[in-house]
Design an enzyme around this catalytic site. Sequence first.
Site, PDB file in Angstrom:
ATOM      1  CB  SER A 169      -0.963  -0.039   1.192  1.00  0.00           C
ATOM      2  OG  SER A 169      -1.973   0.920   1.080  1.00  0.00           O
ATOM      3  CG  ASP A 323      -6.046  -3.472  -3.678  1.00  0.00           C
ATOM      4  OD1 ASP A 323      -6.830  -2.582  -3.306  1.00  0.00           O
ATOM      5  OD2 ASP A 323      -4.829  -3.459  -3.428  1.00  0.00           O
ATOM      6  CG  HIS A 352      -5.719  -2.280   0.114  1.00  0.00           C
ATOM      7  ND1 HIS A 352      -4.736  -2.210  -0.851  1.00  0.00           N
ATOM      8  CD2 HIS A 352      -5.312  -1.453   1.113  1.00  0.00           C
ATOM      9  CE1 HIS A 352      -3.777  -1.380  -0.467  1.00  0.00           C
ATOM     10  NE2 HIS A 352      -4.098  -0.915   0.727  1.00  0.00           N
TER      11      HIS A 352
END
Length: 378
Positions: A169, A323, A352
């Site tokens: 991320s 995601d 995610h």
Amino acid sequence: MPIRLSQPLRQPPRGGETLAKPRLAYLRMNAHDYYTQENHGPYQLHDLGPFELEEGGTLTECQLAYATFGELNEARDNAILVPTWYSGTSKIMEEVYIGPERALDPTRYFILVVNQIGNGLSTSPHNTPFPEGGPAFPRVRIGDDVRAQYRLATERFGLGKLALVVGGSMGAQQTYEWCVRYPDFVARAAPIAGTARNSEHDFLFTRTLMEAITSDPAFAGGHYRESTEVHAGLRRHARLWGVMGLSTEFYQKEVWRAAGFSSVEDFLRRFLEPYFLGMDPNNLLCMAWKWQRGDVSRHSQGDLAAALGRIRARTRVIAIDEDMFFPPRDCRAEQELIPGSDYREIATPTGHLGLFGTDPAYIGQVDAHLRELLDEPV
């Protein structure tokens, strides 16, 4: 094997050990109580002194919180750097990704986990004194984090090269920044569930996360006395993560039910809300502003292909199939611009938030991809 959402997956128990209590059990409502050695340690601090920022501000006393695992070898070529994601600290990175017989094995590698500026352990809005702290905390960019991490790696540990930079991320954003800014310093790179240039869609959604907090009247322009006063905004913020952080499949298949929750509402109240309620709102806003503007093309006058073309690290781009923050097609499109790179995709209904290690299948897949990359000569 059911997906467990009561805690991030920890290192496998050894001998007679048992898994420790869920991390959510220690979350407390006071931001200062939350960001402690007890909750997130052990970690150490490296003082960078006055640190000038890309946006023009200065952190009068910039400190990086970091944790290390394993030992540097004699050749000093076994160092792995792991930056943190939004809201995360070195503790969750340790619990989810590091351990004997894992890809990030401290018996083989020297692993340096660095907390990004603003995450609550490194210099952040909540721990910076008046008049520079709180809502007056200066704007920080991904590039500032990586410049600070470079100084830590070289000044504190005398490193001349990193065997691997890997992060998820916002950690992936920092991984890309490392590869473009210091191309000769990084031997291998594995950005996971993140992009080199943030998308307009992701920018807008991150704005909704920020507005969920700032629209709470108790936020008071960032001048609240205690983070607990902003609980309504933090709850809204957490519920938005329930929308984008997971996947439609997660809800359609009622994965939350297998984890012991009686309903979606029960899952939100007992898992996602408690995760964020202990955090400082100004810290979250500092990281979110930075996240929105992650973009390595700033090094090449907006030309993303030119920026990614600078990368010399052996790069493996890893996406998560469900995601919604950083969809696989976005990750794949960037990977195709990186010389000598390849692409892998992890399957998990946790989307995610699979990064949190709640799905054992995610752990097995990410370890396999990282182990393969580390075994490749460079």
